[in-house]
Enzyme design. Structure first.
Site, PDB file in Angstrom:
ATOM      1  N   SER A 250      12.091   6.182  -4.358  1.00 50.25           N
ATOM      2  CA  SER A 250      11.752   6.863  -3.109  1.00 50.25           C
ATOM      3  C   SER A 250      11.452   5.818  -2.044  1.00 50.25           C
ATOM      4  CB  SER A 250      10.526   7.751  -3.316  1.00 50.25           C
ATOM      5  OG  SER A 250       9.362   6.946  -3.409  1.00 50.25           O
ATOM      6  N   LYS A 251      11.146   6.320  -0.868  1.00 46.06           N
ATOM      7  CA  LYS A 251      10.827   5.457   0.277  1.00 46.06           C
ATOM      8  C   LYS A 251       9.784   4.388  -0.063  1.00 46.06           C
ATOM      9  CE  LYS A 251      12.958   6.596   4.143  1.00 46.06           C
ATOM     10  NZ  LYS A 251      13.963   5.543   4.217  1.00 46.06           N
ATOM     11  N   ARG A 252       8.874   4.748  -0.954  1.00 41.76           N
ATOM     12  CA  ARG A 252       7.820   3.797  -1.312  1.00 41.76           C
ATOM     13  C   ARG A 252       8.393   2.482  -1.839  1.00 41.76           C
ATOM     14  NH1 ARG A 252       5.487   4.962  -5.791  1.00 41.76           N
ATOM     15  NH2 ARG A 252       6.989   6.593  -6.269  1.00 41.76           N
ATOM     16  N   GLY A 254      11.001   1.019  -0.726  1.00 44.55           N
ATOM     17  CA  GLY A 254      11.789   0.303   0.282  1.00 44.55           C
ATOM     18  C   GLY A 254      12.913   1.188   0.785  1.00 44.55           C
TER      19      GLY A 254
END
Ligand code: GLU
Length: 483
Positions: A250-252, A254
């Protein structure tokens, strides 16, 4: 004839997981001489947008995954935007009602709400029971003919539903775990399960390759294909991609949008190479593959059932390998947009100065992980140097004689011919010798004067490519800076 599709919902950009799903479909089609369909599943009007559709198409184009049928290119099975196919889905649902595979449900929504709330109050989960609220036949017929709002529910048959997943193996469900699910909402909107199956039937899809978050939907789809009298396609559910911490990517972790990787300077062929290996194996431990090679070797049975871990260092490595192997003139075309963005581009780099430009790129080609490094490290070649790294100045220009050495070197280099590493190096060394200075220290001081920093490729190669006039000017500017 193999026909596959990539069916993204444009509720977000093309992300890494989607691109990998698309890639497996595309590779299979290209390997088998089949057809790759791109279908935009824009049925969620509120969350879908033209901007996202655009982003998905751009991402697909950047990666070179061309589609044989779909937006822009058309095809015999269009339209390829799911929202433009609702009438067809509704007609299919009516057909299912006519053949006894589905039925109208006139129950008002409030009745469902109340039943759910009551069950909740009892600490239970409410479950739909077929026929519980069925109207007497005569009343139902009247409602059916006078347009009373109704949902359409699929009549799940008794028995078991089985299919063989080409990745997961045999999967079987007892139909009793599947309620009679809605296929068209009361407001006339077809439900995803109906739309996706109907489109797969109409587009004659033979293999459904998608993320394994859809496994639990598949029994419903198998039932729908069967009820529609259509052949059931082969399924291959691809395990999800995890971040290095083994949690769903996920976005976490990167960047997740494919176009962010483009902006960061990854080559599309490296990205494809890397994505292909997220869950697929060629059967040996080879890791570097051209696109043609991937096409030649791809097979669905190479897809493993374990989740793949997205590792940025690996991606960097794959990218650096593709950069290293790329023809420098081709590399020049890839670097161009980054130099343009930095305001450092000169059209002569693909014209009269092409050879020079490629020679500069060659200095960095074996070490670069991403394309912007050619801009950062190439800056002293593409622009004048007027500023110097502060820490390097303190260290490399500390000796009081530096100023005179730089001036003297400029004077001597004005006369050497030709101006190349074998002629420059002895001049630098001789000057250091004569003045009792260390050659390496002088070279470091010169490096800072010519490049503005303490890190550069080979000093004499750099000086040669920067050119005599610019080198002399930079040596004198540095000397002036020191006085
Ligand atoms: N539109 C669905 C999604 O983005 C894909 C449906 C499918 O591949 O069957 O998850």
């Amino acid at each position: 004839m193999i026909r596959v599709r990539f069916a993204p919902s444009p509720t977000g950009y093309l992300h890494v997981g989607g691109a990998r799903t698309a890639l497996f479909n595309w590779l299979l089609a290209r390997r088998e001489g089949g057809v790759f369909v791109l279908r935009i599943e824009d049925t969620d009007a509120e969350r879908s947008s033209d901007e996202m559709v655009d982003g998905i198409l751009q991402g697909m184009r950047w990666l070179g995954m061309n589609w044989d049928e779909g937006p822009d290119v058309g095809g015999a099975h269009g339209p390829y935007f799911q929202s433009q196919r609702f009438d067809r889905h509704r007609a299919a649902a009516e057909q299912l009602v006519a053949t006894g595979h589905a039925y109208y449900d006139f129950t008002p929504p409030e009745q469902y709400d109340e039943a759910r709330k009551a069950a909740e109050a009892r600490g239970e989960v409410w479950r739909y029971v077929r026929g519980e609220w069925a109207l007497p036949d005569a009343e139902a017929r009247e409602h059916a003919s006078n347009g009373t709002p109704r949902a359409i529910r699929f009549k799940v048959p008794e028995g078991r539903t089985a299919f063989t997943d080409l990745v997961k193996g045999p999967v079987e469900f007892d139909n009793s775990v599947i309620d009679d699910f809605v296929i068209v909402r009361r407001d006339g909107l077809p439900i995803y399960h109906l739309s996706v199956v109907c489109d797969d039937v109409d587009m004659a899809i033979t293999h459904v390759i998608r993320g394994d978050d859809h496994v639990s939907n598949t029994p419903k789809h198998v039932l729908l294909f069967t009820a529609m009298g259509a052949p059931v396609p082969a399924f291959a559910h691809v395990p999800m991609i995890l971040g290095p911490d083994k949690k769903r990517l996920s976005k976490r972790h990167g960047a997740t949008s494919v176009l962010e990787y483009k902006a960061q300077g990854y080559l599309p062929e490296a990205m494809l190479n890397f994505l292909a290996l997220l869950g697929w194996s060629p059967g040996d431990d080879s890791e570097l593959h051209s696109i043609d090679d991937l096409i030649a070797r791809f097979a669905l049975d190479g897809i493993g059932s374990a989740s793949a871990v997205f590792n940025t260092e690996k991606l960097d490595w794959v990218n650096s390998q593709h950069i290293m192997r790329m023809d420098t003139r081709e590399l020049a075309r890839r670097v161009e947009p980054f130099l343009r963005d930095a305001g450092l581009w000169d059209d002569a780099y693909t014209g009269a100065r092409q050879e020079w430009f490629c020679a500069v790129l060659d200095l960095f080609k074996t070490r670069a992980k991403r394309l912007p490094e050619f801009v950062e490290r190439g800056r002293p070649f593409f622009a004048d140097v007027t500023e110097y790294d502060a820490a390097a100045q303190k260290k490399l220009w500390a000796a009081p004689e530096t100023r005179d050495l730089l001036t003297a070197l400029a004077d001597r280099l004005a006369a050497v011919a030709p101006f190349d590493p074998p002629t420059i190096e002895p001049v630098v060394r001789a000057l250091a010798d004569e003045r009792g200075a260390k050659a390496t220290a002088l070279m470091q001081a010169v490096r800072l004067a010519v490049s503005g920093s303490s890190a550069s490729p080979g000093l004499f190669e750099m000086m040669t490519l920067v050119g005599r006039d610019a080198v002399l000017a930079r040596l004198r500017r540095a000397a002036a800076h020191l006085s």
